[in-house]
Write a protein that holds these residues in place. Structure first.
Motif, PDB file in Angstrom:
ATOM      1  N   ARG A  73       2.873   7.175  -5.089  1.00  6.78           N
ATOM      2  CA  ARG A  73       2.546   7.804  -6.469  1.00  6.78           C
ATOM      3  C   ARG A  73       1.573   9.726  -6.427  1.00  6.78           C
ATOM      4  NH1 ARG A  73      -0.185   3.873 -10.185  1.00  6.78           N
ATOM      5  NH2 ARG A  73      -1.935   3.673  -9.152  1.00  6.78           N
TER       6      ARG A  73
ATOM      7  N   GLN B 287       0.710  -1.472  -0.038  1.00  4.30           N
ATOM      8  CA  GLN B 287      -0.279  -0.513   0.039  1.00  4.30           C
ATOM      9  C   GLN B 287       0.911   1.576  -0.393  1.00  4.30           C
ATOM     10  OE1 GLN B 287      -2.742   0.022   3.622  1.00  4.30           O
ATOM     11  NE2 GLN B 287      -4.378  -0.484   1.814  1.00  4.30           N
TER      12      GLN B 287
ATOM     13  N   HIS C 236      -4.329   5.877 -12.411  1.00  2.78           N
ATOM     14  CA  HIS C 236      -5.352   4.822 -12.003  1.00  2.78           C
ATOM     15  C   HIS C 236      -5.884   4.028 -13.002  1.00  2.78           C
ATOM     16  CE1 HIS C 236      -6.771   2.380  -8.503  1.00  2.78           C
ATOM     17  NE2 HIS C 236      -8.382   3.313  -9.298  1.00  2.78           N
TER      18      HIS C 236
ATOM     19  N   TYR D  84       1.831   2.264  -3.461  1.00  2.00           N
ATOM     20  CA  TYR D  84       0.928   2.552  -4.144  1.00  2.00           C
ATOM     21  C   TYR D  84       0.550   4.072  -3.787  1.00  2.00           C
ATOM     22  CZ  TYR D  84      -4.186   3.366  -5.436  1.00  2.00           C
ATOM     23  OH  TYR D  84      -5.270   3.653  -5.426  1.00  2.00           O
TER      24      TYR D  84
END
Length: 187
Positions: free
Chosen positions: A171, A165, A186, A168
């Motif tokens: 970004r 996570q 996304h 992730y």
């Protein structure tokens, strides 16, 4: 220190299991969780909802284990807790149109709405899978293997999930500033 307090009952459960077995470990986990809640209540004046829920689940399933002298009850405890947490996230998002993760962490993280939704679904799925995985280990391996999985496997998978996570979220976070208003790339 907070991390130690959070993991206090499971660490004591693990140690007690290795020394005295599942029933003593279950009693230790119940007492340790009660002590954890009492300490937090005295020290901070508040106890989080999930900690109260965890206390209720350990008292119910741990108590059933001790009364029935059946270790299957305590083996269900992590699954029930995982599914309650995942279920709360799911119900919040689907029925109440409320993202509980954003409610909990929105003050610390500024993220685009689609990212919050993705995180909510990711945690919901993670909790669902962890509940199934706990039962699979509990019913396909001996109790010693299950306890080791509960201590190291569950925490290890949680750590891997959180690190994933972090990559992730990286970004969307730039040097502590607010993330862009639109999610980039996304899928």
């Amino acid at each position: 220190m907070k991390l130690l307090i959070d993991f206090f009952p499971i660490i004591l459960f693990f140690a007690a299991f290795k020394v005295w077995g599942i029933y003593a470990a279950t009693a230790v986990a119940i007492v340790a969780t009660i002590a954890q809640i009492a300490y937090l209540r005295i020290k901070t004046g508040k106890v989080e909802t999930m900690q109260w829920l965890s206390l209720g689940v350990i008292v119910l399933f741990g108590g059933a284990t001790l009364i029935a002298h059946d270790e299957n009850f305590i083996k269900w405890k992590p699954t029930v807790l995982y599914w309650l947490m995942g279920g709360a996230l799911l119900v919040g998002l689907v029925l109440f149109k409320k993202n509980f993760l954003k409610s909990l962490m929105g003050a610390q993280l500024q993220l685009p709405e689609p990212v919050w939704t993705t995180l909510n679904w990711a945690w919901t799925g993670f909790f669902a899978v962890m509940g199934v995985l706990n039962l699979w280990v509990a019913y396909n391996f001996d109790t010693d293997t299950w306890v080791n999985f509960k201590m190291f496997g569950g925490m290890g998978l949680m750590l891997v999930f959180i690190v994933g996570q972090a990559f992730y979220l990286g970004r969307y976070l730039k040097d502590g500033e607010q993330a862009p208003s639109q999610e980039r790339g996304h899928e």
